[in-house]
Design a protein around this motif. Structure first.
Motif, PDB file in Angstrom:
ATOM      1  N   SER A   1       0.857  -1.184   0.000  1.00 21.58           N
ATOM      2  CA  SER A   1       0.000   0.000   0.000  1.00 21.58           C
ATOM      3  C   SER A   1       0.890   1.230   0.000  1.00 21.58           C
ATOM      4  O   SER A   1       1.828   1.325   0.797  1.00 21.58           O
ATOM      5  N   VAL A   2       0.582   2.139  -0.906  1.00 20.25           N
ATOM      6  CA  VAL A   2       1.422   3.316  -1.096  1.00 20.25           C
ATOM      7  C   VAL A   2       0.573   4.575  -0.962  1.00 20.25           C
ATOM      8  O   VAL A   2      -0.479   4.696  -1.598  1.00 20.25           O
ATOM      9  N   PHE A   3       1.034   5.502  -0.136  1.00 12.50           N
ATOM     10  CA  PHE A   3       0.416   6.815  -0.001  1.00 12.50           C
ATOM     11  C   PHE A   3       1.084   7.777  -0.972  1.00 12.50           C
ATOM     12  O   PHE A   3       2.307   7.906  -0.993  1.00 12.50           O
TER      13      PHE A   3
ATOM     14  N   LEU B   1       3.839   3.441 -11.185  1.00 15.55           N
ATOM     15  CA  LEU B   1       3.852   2.178 -11.927  1.00 15.55           C
ATOM     16  C   LEU B   1       5.181   1.952 -12.651  1.00 15.55           C
ATOM     17  O   LEU B   1       5.601   0.801 -12.847  1.00 15.55           O
ATOM     18  N   SER B   2       5.848   3.031 -13.032  1.00 11.53           N
ATOM     19  CA  SER B   2       7.116   2.875 -13.748  1.00 11.53           C
ATOM     20  C   SER B   2       8.179   2.205 -12.879  1.00 11.53           C
ATOM     21  O   SER B   2       9.068   1.519 -13.392  1.00 11.53           O
ATOM     22  N   VAL B   3       8.083   2.386 -11.570  1.00  4.80           N
ATOM     23  CA  VAL B   3       9.037   1.754 -10.659  1.00  4.80           C
ATOM     24  C   VAL B   3       8.951   0.233 -10.778  1.00  4.80           C
ATOM     25  O   VAL B   3       9.968  -0.469 -10.800  1.00  4.80           O
TER      26      VAL B   3
ATOM     27  N   ALA C   1      12.730   2.471  -3.855  1.00  5.11           N
ATOM     28  CA  ALA C   1      12.757   3.514  -4.885  1.00  5.11           C
ATOM     29  C   ALA C   1      11.555   4.444  -4.771  1.00  5.11           C
ATOM     30  O   ALA C   1      11.671   5.655  -5.016  1.00  5.11           O
ATOM     31  N   ILE C   2      10.396   3.902  -4.421  1.00  3.62           N
ATOM     32  CA  ILE C   2       9.189   4.725  -4.287  1.00  3.62           C
ATOM     33  C   ILE C   2       9.430   5.847  -3.287  1.00  3.62           C
ATOM     34  O   ILE C   2       9.052   7.003  -3.512  1.00  3.62           O
ATOM     35  N   GLU C   3      10.115   5.523  -2.188  1.00  9.66           N
ATOM     36  CA  GLU C   3      10.353   6.531  -1.166  1.00  9.66           C
ATOM     37  C   GLU C   3      11.568   7.387  -1.515  1.00  9.66           C
ATOM     38  O   GLU C   3      11.543   8.611  -1.335  1.00  9.66           O
ATOM     39  N   ALA C   4      12.623   6.762  -2.027  1.00  7.70           N
ATOM     40  CA  ALA C   4      13.845   7.515  -2.335  1.00  7.70           C
ATOM     41  C   ALA C   4      13.616   8.550  -3.430  1.00  7.70           C
ATOM     42  O   ALA C   4      14.206   9.638  -3.394  1.00  7.70           O
TER      43      ALA C   4
END
Length: 345
Positions: A272-274, A287-289, A331-334
């Motif tokens: 789950s991503v905010f 989505l590219s990640v 990567a999502i967070e970085a």
């Protein structure tokens, strides 16, 4: 809409007296427990004593006939409103219905139309009596059946392993019913009390509902082929003919879609991503990640958190690479795309 909103809570807010509140506003909205709403409105009519004649009075109540009738004893223009949901986590009522009961409306009509447009609700017009008769079915019947289901589960589930013991055996229909029952149990009990007791059309509905359940019980007890045929005819075939083939097909498809949704939400491999910024391109960046790391996605569902934040629940293929998934999460967070708030252990 750029409005200045005042509020007054009779249980403790003393920032404005009731008279001062009436003098300060152009539009007065009543939002109180159902059984208390008529008395609250009557009190404000007495307090206003005619200064409300240029105002618009609205109420937000699950019952409409009595509150609207009491508002009409004022000199204000009057419209009853009923948003058909609890306050949503999103900023508007988009995708939800709102009943609009126009009772006395003239110069405030343009403003009201702008207000309704700003809510983004799917507005349906009705008179107050029609609203209450329909609510006996839409709310009264639905709540009654689920409250009864909750009581039956409380009494019979312990003998078969309690709710945790039932869960592995559950069907889509059971899951949906239990979700509604738990939603009711999680809410303010006074709301459900008042919907049953304050709407005069609920008691006759309950008599019909009880009669059909009694008939079903008696037929099951009878147990022979004649009883089976009568049940099929009275509770299935006659209702099927009334609903119609097109509506039945649409309902069956909707049920199937909900089944897929439940299956997705039960999948153990997900994240789950905010997303901190809800803007065009945010989902594409997210989505590219996964695409860059060759991670196949099984499902994507968006929702809002309790604070209104945009969340994406992303189901990941069970045979996917765990290291690649961890890399994607990092990567999502970085890269500042979002924040991972839940993920498999």
């Amino acid at each position: 809409m750029g409005l200045h909103v005042f509020g007054h809570d009779p249980s403790g807010d003393t920032a404005l007296s009731e008279r001062a509140l009436i003098e300060a506003v152009d539009v007065l909205i009543f939002c109180a427990p159902i059984r208390q709403t008529p008395a609250v409105i009557s009190h404000y009519v007495a307090q206003a004593a005619g200064i409300e004649r240029e105002q618009l009075w609205l109420d937000i109540t699950s019952i409409k006939a009595v509150p609207v009738a009491v508002m009409l004893t004022s000199q204000a223009e009057v419209v009853g409103l009923h948003p058909m949901s609890a306050a949503p986590k999103a900023a508007t009522l988009r995708g939800r219905s709102m009943v609009v009961c126009e009772a006395r409306l003239d110069k405030w009509r343009p403003w009201l139309e702008d207000f309704l447009a700003a809510t983004e609700a799917d507005c349906v017009r009705a008179d107050a009596e029609q609203h209450d008769r329909i609510m006996a079915l839409v709310q009264g019947m639905v709540h009654a059946t689920h409250m009864a289901q909750g009581a039956v589960l409380r009494e019979l589930a312990p003998a078969v392993g309690d709710l945790d013991g039932i869960r592995p055996f559950s069907s889509v229909g059971y899951e949906l019913d239990v979700a509604v029952t738990r939603r009711i149990l999680a809410s303010n009990p006074a709301i459900y009390q008042d919907i049953q007791f304050e709407n005069p059309h609920v008691a006759p509905m309950l008599e019909r509902l009880a009669a059909h359940l009694d008939t079903l019980r008696d037929l099951v007890r009878q147990g022979d082929d004649e009883a089976r045929d009568r049940m099929r005819e009275t509770l299935l075939e006659q209702s099927r003919a009334y609903v119609g083939e097109q509506a039945i097909a649409e309902g069956s498809y909707a049920f199937e879609r909900l089944g897929y949704l439940l299956a997705d939400l039960h999948e153990p491999r997900y994240i789950s991503v905010f997303l901190p910024v809800d803007r065009p391109g945010s989902l594409r960046a997210l989505l590219s990640v996964f695409e860059q790391r060759g991670i196949n996605l099984d499902s994507i569902h968006s929702s809002r958190s309790a604070d209104g934040d945009l969340l994406f629940r992303i189901g990941v293929s069970r045979d996917g690479d765990t290291l690649a998934l961890r890399s994607a999460m990092s990567a999502i967070e970085a890269e500042g795309i979002g924040r991972v708030v839940d993920a498999p252990g």
